[in-house]
Design a protein around this motif. Structure first.
Motif, PDB file in Angstrom:
ATOM      1  N   LEU A 208       0.487  -2.029  -0.341  1.00 43.10           N
ATOM      2  CA  LEU A 208       0.046  -0.318  -0.078  1.00 43.10           C
ATOM      3  C   LEU A 208       0.745   1.505   0.482  1.00 43.10           C
ATOM      4  CD1 LEU A 208      -2.261  -1.274   3.030  1.00 43.10           C
ATOM      5  CD2 LEU A 208      -3.162  -1.133   0.605  1.00 43.10           C
ATOM      6  N   PHE A 209      -0.060   1.856  -0.986  1.00 38.98           N
ATOM      7  CA  PHE A 209       0.774   3.565  -0.768  1.00 38.98           C
ATOM      8  C   PHE A 209       0.358   4.927  -0.526  1.00 38.98           C
ATOM      9  CE2 PHE A 209       1.691   7.215  -3.135  1.00 38.98           C
ATOM     10  CZ  PHE A 209       2.746   7.907  -2.503  1.00 38.98           C
ATOM     11  N   PHE A 239      -3.834   1.264  -3.373  1.00 40.95           N
ATOM     12  CA  PHE A 239      -3.662   0.093  -3.570  1.00 40.95           C
ATOM     13  C   PHE A 239      -3.805   0.168  -5.458  1.00 40.95           C
ATOM     14  CE2 PHE A 239      -4.332  -4.229  -5.266  1.00 40.95           C
ATOM     15  CZ  PHE A 239      -3.297  -4.724  -4.111  1.00 40.95           C
ATOM     16  N   PRO A 240      -3.216  -0.595  -6.113  1.00 44.42           N
ATOM     17  CA  PRO A 240      -1.260  -1.287  -5.455  1.00 44.42           C
ATOM     18  C   PRO A 240      -0.560  -0.009  -5.469  1.00 44.42           C
ATOM     19  CG  PRO A 240      -2.116  -1.598  -7.896  1.00 44.42           C
ATOM     20  CD  PRO A 240      -3.325  -0.699  -7.394  1.00 44.42           C
ATOM     21  N   HIS A 241       0.482  -0.734  -4.668  1.00 54.92           N
ATOM     22  CA  HIS A 241       1.777   0.226  -5.030  1.00 54.92           C
ATOM     23  C   HIS A 241       2.541  -0.144  -5.811  1.00 54.92           C
ATOM     24  CE1 HIS A 241       5.591   1.551  -1.895  1.00 54.92           C
ATOM     25  NE2 HIS A 241       4.788   1.963  -2.675  1.00 54.92           N
ATOM     26  N   LEU A 242       3.326   0.672  -6.950  1.00 54.53           N
ATOM     27  CA  LEU A 242       3.502   0.855  -7.834  1.00 54.53           C
ATOM     28  C   LEU A 242       4.645   1.373  -7.507  1.00 54.53           C
ATOM     29  CD1 LEU A 242       0.576   0.908 -10.531  1.00 54.53           C
ATOM     30  CD2 LEU A 242       1.622  -0.305  -9.499  1.00 54.53           C
ATOM     31  N   ILE A 243       6.385   1.341  -8.204  1.00 59.51           N
ATOM     32  CA  ILE A 243       7.197   1.650  -8.326  1.00 59.51           C
ATOM     33  C   ILE A 243       6.963   3.492  -9.190  1.00 59.51           C
ATOM     34  CG2 ILE A 243       8.130   1.272 -10.468  1.00 59.51           C
ATOM     35  CD1 ILE A 243      11.569   0.488  -8.836  1.00 59.51           C
ATOM     36  N   SER A 244       6.138   3.196  -9.640  1.00 59.62           N
ATOM     37  CA  SER A 244       6.232   4.749 -10.046  1.00 59.62           C
ATOM     38  C   SER A 244       5.935   5.539  -8.903  1.00 59.62           C
ATOM     39  CB  SER A 244       5.450   5.489 -11.558  1.00 59.62           C
ATOM     40  OG  SER A 244       3.633   4.368 -11.276  1.00 59.62           O
ATOM     41  N   LEU A 418       8.602  -8.761  -7.420  1.00 57.23           N
ATOM     42  CA  LEU A 418       7.054  -8.175  -5.957  1.00 57.23           C
ATOM     43  C   LEU A 418       6.312  -7.806  -6.868  1.00 57.23           C
ATOM     44  CD1 LEU A 418       9.017  -5.260  -3.714  1.00 57.23           C
ATOM     45  CD2 LEU A 418       8.494  -8.468  -2.926  1.00 57.23           C
ATOM     46  N   THR A 419       4.785  -8.657  -6.512  1.00 59.30           N
ATOM     47  CA  THR A 419       3.412  -9.019  -6.412  1.00 59.30           C
ATOM     48  C   THR A 419       2.368  -8.300  -5.789  1.00 59.30           C
ATOM     49  OG1 THR A 419       2.977 -11.125  -6.629  1.00 59.30           O
ATOM     50  CG2 THR A 419       3.639 -10.095  -9.309  1.00 59.30           C
ATOM     51  N   SER A 420       1.162  -7.672  -5.883  1.00 63.11           N
ATOM     52  CA  SER A 420       0.312  -7.329  -5.000  1.00 63.11           C
ATOM     53  C   SER A 420      -1.339  -8.233  -5.314  1.00 63.11           C
ATOM     54  CB  SER A 420       0.206  -6.190  -4.348  1.00 63.11           C
ATOM     55  OG  SER A 420       0.881  -4.765  -5.129  1.00 63.11           O
ATOM     56  N   LEU A 421      -1.507  -8.808  -5.465  1.00 62.00           N
ATOM     57  CA  LEU A 421      -2.764  -9.737  -5.733  1.00 62.00           C
ATOM     58  C   LEU A 421      -2.140 -10.052  -7.172  1.00 62.00           C
ATOM     59  CD1 LEU A 421      -5.296  -8.178  -3.730  1.00 62.00           C
ATOM     60  CD2 LEU A 421      -4.431 -10.776  -3.452  1.00 62.00           C
ATOM     61  N   GLY A 422      -1.266  -9.663  -7.903  1.00 72.27           N
ATOM     62  CA  GLY A 422      -1.088 -10.056  -9.212  1.00 72.27           C
ATOM     63  C   GLY A 422      -0.882  -8.757  -9.849  1.00 72.27           C
ATOM     64  N   ILE A 423      -0.390  -8.033  -9.044  1.00 71.89           N
ATOM     65  CA  ILE A 423       0.021  -6.926 -10.331  1.00 71.89           C
ATOM     66  C   ILE A 423       1.270  -6.340  -9.805  1.00 71.89           C
ATOM     67  CG2 ILE A 423      -0.800  -4.080 -10.097  1.00 71.89           C
ATOM     68  CD1 ILE A 423      -3.637  -4.863  -9.708  1.00 71.89           C
ATOM     69  N   THR A 427       5.760  -2.212 -12.740  1.00 76.07           N
ATOM     70  CA  THR A 427       5.019  -1.948 -13.595  1.00 76.07           C
ATOM     71  C   THR A 427       5.021  -0.067 -13.950  1.00 76.07           C
ATOM     72  OG1 THR A 427       2.857  -2.384 -13.152  1.00 76.07           O
ATOM     73  CG2 THR A 427       3.147  -3.606 -14.926  1.00 76.07           C
ATOM     74  N   PHE A 428       4.952   0.017 -15.146  1.00 76.29           N
ATOM     75  CA  PHE A 428       5.523   1.244 -15.711  1.00 76.29           C
ATOM     76  C   PHE A 428       4.156   2.504 -16.122  1.00 76.29           C
ATOM     77  CE2 PHE A 428       9.440   1.609 -14.928  1.00 76.29           C
ATOM     78  CZ  PHE A 428       9.514   2.267 -13.974  1.00 76.29           C
ATOM     79  N   ARG A 429       3.493   1.612 -16.625  1.00 73.29           N
ATOM     80  CA  ARG A 429       2.195   1.514 -17.390  1.00 73.29           C
ATOM     81  C   ARG A 429       0.806   0.442 -16.614  1.00 73.29           C
ATOM     82  NH1 ARG A 429       1.570   1.249 -23.114  1.00 73.29           N
ATOM     83  NH2 ARG A 429       3.250  -0.587 -22.856  1.00 73.29           N
ATOM     84  N   TYR A 430       0.240   0.569 -15.642  1.00 75.61           N
ATOM     85  CA  TYR A 430      -0.461   0.865 -14.699  1.00 75.61           C
ATOM     86  C   TYR A 430      -2.103   0.211 -15.489  1.00 75.61           C
ATOM     87  CZ  TYR A 430      -3.899  -1.727 -11.713  1.00 75.61           C
ATOM     88  OH  TYR A 430      -5.427  -1.805 -11.164  1.00 75.61           O
ATOM     89  N   LYS A 431      -2.238   0.172 -16.537  1.00 71.38           N
ATOM     90  CA  LYS A 431      -3.646   0.212 -16.837  1.00 71.38           C
ATOM     91  C   LYS A 431      -4.784  -0.126 -16.540  1.00 71.38           C
ATOM     92  CE  LYS A 431      -2.606   0.551 -21.592  1.00 71.38           C
ATOM     93  NZ  LYS A 431      -2.160  -0.364 -22.595  1.00 71.38           N
ATOM     94  N   GLY A 432      -4.979  -0.794 -15.382  1.00 76.04           N
ATOM     95  CA  GLY A 432      -6.547  -1.578 -14.389  1.00 76.04           C
ATOM     96  C   GLY A 432      -6.959  -3.304 -15.368  1.00 76.04           C
ATOM     97  N   LYS A 433      -7.448  -1.620 -16.564  1.00 80.72           N
ATOM     98  CA  LYS A 433      -8.617  -2.677 -16.805  1.00 80.72           C
ATOM     99  C   LYS A 433      -8.361  -4.186 -17.723  1.00 80.72           C
ATOM    100  CE  LYS A 433     -13.004  -2.013 -16.756  1.00 80.72           C
ATOM    101  NZ  LYS A 433     -14.224  -2.865 -16.448  1.00 80.72           N
TER     102      LYS A 433
END
Lengths: 437, 359, 348
Positions: A208-209, A239-244, A418-423, A427-433
């Protein structure tokens, strides 16, 4: 006196702030029951009296006052604990009413852990409803969904999940929903909540960020993320916490694009420098001086002349010292902090150089590293970047440049794993859908 | 799409890792002029193999190579894949050993090779255990940083270029095609890796060709940079020509004394990804062929990496490294030719059978 | 999976602890970083290696150590065990070789094979030859305030500043040991009373064999042909002094009946700095053209006798002569080579 009142009195016998106030209504006694630490009794009493004047019968009064009527004793106790006012009449009728609460909340304040420049200055507070309100005010759309949970073993605590429908994968929401409903223990800290998103016992990277700024939370909501709010915690958990998240904030874009790119580049450099610099110093002074140009090599050799500590020990001492000072300043009250900075940073550093315990080049290196480590977004992120420099440092002190590079490679691979619930975290492009693997 | 891109990155990194090791040396021993002829004909042959391989794989959009062999029959999978896994193991051992030698000669002159081996094996094994998705994600970072370094090395060594050194430009003859060493050269390829990802999510042939062209560009650079600097007569005396080429550069404005630093860094990067992918492939093969409750890919990876570590440890010197590398590459040629053709033949054959059955 | 990771972590840490305290670790101030290495071989058939080490305790001070042995590598090993600090040869900038040793063809080859394959000594170190006693020369050099950059700068002034000074590195000498079509010039230096070194011209090497010595002004021509460097210098013609602003060389190789031929045109732009009264532009130009052409032709004739392709004409014929015949370039083709060297000077 009514049995119900007696029972309540017995239950809360150990609570000195438990108050039963009896008033008269049309000759019949009614009891106002609650904690005077949570309820503003005089005001509430006044309100009850006003309502009484307008009501014809005791039933009507209770109906006017209460949200719930004639509930059992258990519910009443819970209502008292939740800070509500319980009204009981002589003939065992009862109602739970929303009282005037004691003000236990601070007002909307400026953020304490982040300092946005040229951006909105309001921050989340401890009151969860207020926090949700702050977000709702900025996102006036029916697509903003809000799910509320009550979890915990000892105390039921409220957790709220907010997302924008259509932006987040419904499978992901179901997953989180399932995870949150599973919670049985008390959730006090972020780490308690973190555990329910996957096993990462020793990992420095949270699922979590954390952000204090509603502006940022709203921005991330729009970027297909999910925001969790914990009761009594003055921040939103994204959620999710990404490196970006480490490298960019919503507030950057209050500057022109070119400037915001520059700011983000500086942050990337900061991360890189923090990880590399102490390790590079050790690698170049102990294992691989051959890659240096001769003048630089001689300069370093001269600056290290007569220093009894080996470069490894020297650097380790200084990095730990700097981390200690940083930690100390955080803990100390604001009035003492600057003194420690003075003595710790300037006097001690100067003294160490003059006593020839460490080389003056190292002091420059360490200062640079300290500054660089503070440019990333988020206290948590800064802390984990600072912690990751140690493995790189250890590898570099054994293998030199090779160790430095393989240390960086290990960190890169670790973060990639590292993944959180599969994410994935990286990732630099988190698109959601669509783009969730 | 992102995954395809990352697969492309891994594909390129793996080949570059091969390319900067023994590839130039073999090329120099094959011909005295017109080295591009060798690189390009090698590239063309590989491309044909890739085409055959892709053709075969595309008949099974949701299956990877192991599944295809398993549908052929368990025995087929055992006969072809277990030896391949062993060959991969030997490749890993020799690869890390040779890379370790190169790294030692650049950075750690006095460090014994086993220490470097331990480091490289630990990281590769760790990465392999984390699985393909981790490798793919990490590869993006690796790809960009490594390419930056490699391009920097190439660009900076252009100071010492004397283009005439690479003349004559035309190949003297095509005899090299029948030389055994050219076959060895064919072993510097990792196209079989592509079969480990179901072709639905895999690179398309066009994308693969683009990636392959990129790889060829770097193979050309690996062959020609030392050639431009030293010339054919001198270059044959080196063990790692590219390293010597990078070593010959002296940039007065630069902080570092030796450019080789960057070459060494990129070699470490190549090597980690290459060996992680290979170990992962072994893990996949063994886990699927020996299914069982306790058969986990990570255990197989650990076991095999330990074996190849011991193997690498036992190689005494550079001469043996070269000999054994060539042997393992040679065996790899066998597999890179045989496995795609078998899949292709199986597709053609079984397709025909099915059409007979229908009529 | 979780347990596995933990065990691996422990294993990694254990191996790290095992590895600690090892081979390449030596703090930079405990290393001696020699700058210059002198190699000589006296009549007693033993190599003598001299090193200058900067002393880091005292700024600007250097010291000189010498050792004798059967081979260069052996001496370097001995020095390593004799000196109190660990000697790290990776920073050597210049290798001075005394003339008698340089004249010995076999020794020269052996030595450069070693220098190139040695992992310590960088292949970008400069090589120079000297006639003087190396030890005395070193002590003179260190009196002048020897430092890493001083040496580097001496040889890398850039063509615009000192066109006659050239530099040669180990890898270039090594390449020359094998090359079929190219030879090199190794600078010859002397010590001096008030500068670090003095440039005395170059020794011309053919596959590692010294065949001739050339003067600094001849060296300029070599540099022009080898590296296509611009010559920017002043030239005194007796009645006038000119300044070469720009130069540009064009080579046209051709081969007929196994006789190679090069049409070489040098275009230079000059400006006249000073001249005697009544000297016309065309006179200056004629004189200059004649002068440079003569200088080249004399030199070229000499190299043809020595069969040393110092100008690198062979490089132009790499495509024109079959590769299998290329190794006989110096013996078979080069003596027959005809060069039509023309200088075309124009006023700025």
């Amino acid at each position: 006196m009514a049995n119900l009142v007696q029972e309540m009195k017995r239950t809360f016998a150990d609570h000195d702030d438990f108050l039963i106030l009896d008033t008269q209504f049309n000759g019949a006694a009614i009891y106002l029951i609650g904690f005077n630490t949570l309820i503003d009794f005089p005001k509430s009493n006044f309100y009850v009296r006003q309502m009484a004047e307008r009501s014809a019968s005791i039933e009507e009064l209770l109906q006017n006052l209460g949200e719930q009527l004639d509930v059992d004793a258990g519910e009443l106790k819970k209502a008292v604990l939740d800070g509500n006012l319980v009204v009981i009449s002589e003939n065992e009728r009862n109602a739970i009413m929303q009282p005037f609460p004691q003000s236990l909340r601070r007002n909307i304040d400026e953020p304490r852990n982040e300092s946005p420049i040229q951006g909105p200055l309001d921050a989340f507070g401890e009151d969860i409803d207020l926090n949700i309100g702050l977000i709702r005010k900025r996102l006036g759309t029916e697509l903003l969904c809000h799910c509320s949970y009550q979890v915990g073993e000892l105390v039921k605590q409220r957790i709220s999940m907010l997302y924008i429908r259509g932006k987040v994968q419904s499978a992901l929401i179901e997953k989180i929903d399932r995870q949150l409903k599973q919670i049985e223990r008390d959730i006090e800290t972020i780490d308690d909540l973190d555990k329910y998103f996957g096993h990462r016992k020793l990992s420095p990277v949270s699922h979590l960020f954390v952000t204090e700024v509603p502006f940022q939370a709203v921005h991330l909501l729009k970027k297909n993320r999910i925001v969790l709010l914990l009761e009594n915690q003055p921040f939103a958990l994204v959620f999710p916490h990404l490196i970006s998240d480490m490298l960019s904030t919503a507030n950057d874009r209050n500057h022109p694009l070119g400037l915001s790119i520059m700011i983000r580049t500086l942050r990337v450099m900061g991360v890189f420098i923090t990880l590399v610099l102490p390790a590079l110093y050790v690698a170049l002074t102990t294992v691989n001086p051959d890659v240096l140009k001769i003048d630089l090599a001689l300069f370093i050799a001269e600056s290290r002349e007569g220093i009894p500590l080996t470069p490894v020990l020297e650097t380790l001492t200084m990095t730990v010292l700097v981390d200690l000072i940083t930690e100390a300043i955080v803990r100390l009250p604001k009035s003492v902090g600057p003194t420690i900075t003075m003595v710790g940073g300037i006097v001690l550093g100067q003294a160490m150089v003059e006593a020839k315990l460490v080389s003056n080049l190292l002091v420059i290196v360490i200062t640079l590293m300290l500054i660089a480590s503070s440019v990333v977004v988020g206290v948590q992120n800064a802390l984990y970047i600072r912690s990751l420099k140690y493995p790189v440092f250890i590898l570099a002190s054994v293998f030199g440049i090779v160790g430095l590079i393989s240390g960086l490679a290990i960190i890169c691979i670790y973060l990639a794993s590292l993944t959180s619930l599969g994410i994935p975290y990286m990732t630099f492009r988190y698109k959601g859908k669509e783009d969730i693997r | 799409m992102t995954q395809r891109l990352q697969l492309g990155f891994v594909f390129i990194i793996i080949h570059m890792s091969f390319g900067y090791l023994l590839y130039p040396k073999l090329t120099y021993s094959l011909t005295k002029s017109g080295h591009w002829g060798i690189v390009l004909s090698y590239g063309l042959l590989q491309l044909i193999l890739i085409a055959i391989y892709k053709k075969g794989l595309n008949y099974f959009p949701q299956k990877d190579m192991i599944d295809i062999f398993l549908t052929m029959g368990r025995w087929a999978a055992f006969i072809f894949l277990v030896p391949y896994a062993i060959n991969l193991n030997a490749l890993i051992a020799m690869n890390i050993r040779a890379h370790a030698e190169d790294i030692i000669s650049i950075f750690l002159i006095r460090t014994p090779y086993w220490a470097v081996l331990v480091l490289l094996f630990l990281i590769s094994t760790y990465t392999a255990i984390k699985g393909l998705s981790t490798i793919l994600r990490a590869s993006a970072v690796f790809f960009f940083s490594i390419n930056l370094f490699v391009i920097f090395v190439i660009a900076s060594s252009s100071v010492n270029f004397q283009l005439q050194n690479a003349l004559p430009a035309w190949p003297l003859s095509l005899d090299f095609l029948w030389n055994v060493k050219f076959l060895y050269l064919m072993g510097f390829s990792a196209i079989l890796f592509l079969g480990f990802v179901p072709s639905e999510t895999n690179l398309k042939f066009g994308q693969l060709t683009a990636a392959w062209l990129y790889v060829l560009f770097f193979y050309l650079s690996a062959v020609y940079v030392p050639l431009f600097i030293f010339g054919q007569e001198t270059v044959t005396t080196f063990v790692f020509p590219m390293k010597e080429a990078a070593d010959s550069v002296d940039l007065s404005w630069f902080v570092f004394n030796r450019q080789t630093l960057f070459f060494g860094i990129s070699i470490i990067g190549f090597n980690l990804i290459l060996n992680a992918v290979k170990l992962w492939m072994i893990g996949q093969i063994m886990q699927r062929l020996f299914p069982g409750r306790r058969s986990k890919a990570s255990y197989w990876i650990l076991a095999f990496s330990f074996i190849s570590f011991l193997f690498a440890l036992c190689v005494p010197n550079k001469a043996w490294i070269e000999k054994l590398s060539l042997m393992s590459e040679g065996t790899n040629v066998f597999f890179t030719v045989i496995l795609p053709s078998i899949i292709f033949l199986y597709v053609v054959f079984s397709g025909r059978m099915r059409s007979y059955g229908e009529t | 999976m979780e347990r596995l990771n933990l065990s691996k972590l422990i294993f990694a840490l254990l191996s790290l602890i095992l590895l600690c305290g090892c081979w390449d670790i030596k703090a930079i101030n405990e290393r001696s970083l020699p700058l210059v290495m002198g190699i000589s071989k006296k009549n007693d058939e033993k190599y003598q290696v001299t090193l200058t080490l900067p002393v880091t305790r005292v700024k600007g001070k250097t010291r000189i150590i010498t050792e004798k042995g059967e081979s260069v590598s052996e001496v370097l090993g001995q020095l390593r065990s004799n000196v109190e600090d660990a000697i790290d040869y990776s920073q050597i900038r210049l290798i001075l070789i005394d003339a008698p040793l340089a004249a010995n063809h076999l020794e020269w080859r052996k030595m450069f094979h070693y220098l190139m394959s040695s992992k310590d000594i960088p292949s970008i170190a400069l090589v120079a030859i000297t006639d003087e006693n190396i030890e005395q020369m070193f002590s003179k050099m260190s009196k002048q305030g020897l430092s890493g950059t001083a040496l580097y700068d001496f040889f890398n002034k850039g063509a615009g500043w000192a066109p006659d000074v050239s530099n040669t590195r180990i890898w270039e000498v090594y390449q020359n040991l094998f090359s079929y079509t190219n030879d090199i010039a190794v600078p010859v230096v002397h010590s001096s009373e008030d500068t670090i070194l003095k440039f005395k011209g170059s020794a011309v090497l053919k596959n590692g064999k010294v065949t001739a010595n050339i003067s600094p002004s001849e060296n300029q021509l070599v540099r022009l042909f080898q590296h296509h460097h611009f010559i920017r210098n002043t030239e005194n013609l007796g009645f006038a002094t000119i300044f070469v602003v720009n130069s540009h060389l064009k080579n046209k190789p051709s081969i007929t009946n196994h006789i190679p031929q090069v049409a070489s045109d040098l275009f230079i732009k000059i400006s006249i700095l000073e001249r005697d009264e009544g000297v016309s532009n065309s006179l200056v130009i004629d004189e200059l053209e004649k002068r440079i052409e003569k200088r080249f032709n004399d030199m070229f004739k000499q190299t043809q006798i020595n069969k040393t392709d110092i100008f690198g004409f062979g490089q132009l014929f790499r495509t024109r002569i079959p590769y299998d015949d290329l190794h006989s370039w110096r013996d078979k083709y080069y003596p027959k080579l005809i060069v039509n060297f023309r200088v075309h000077a124009t006023m700025e």
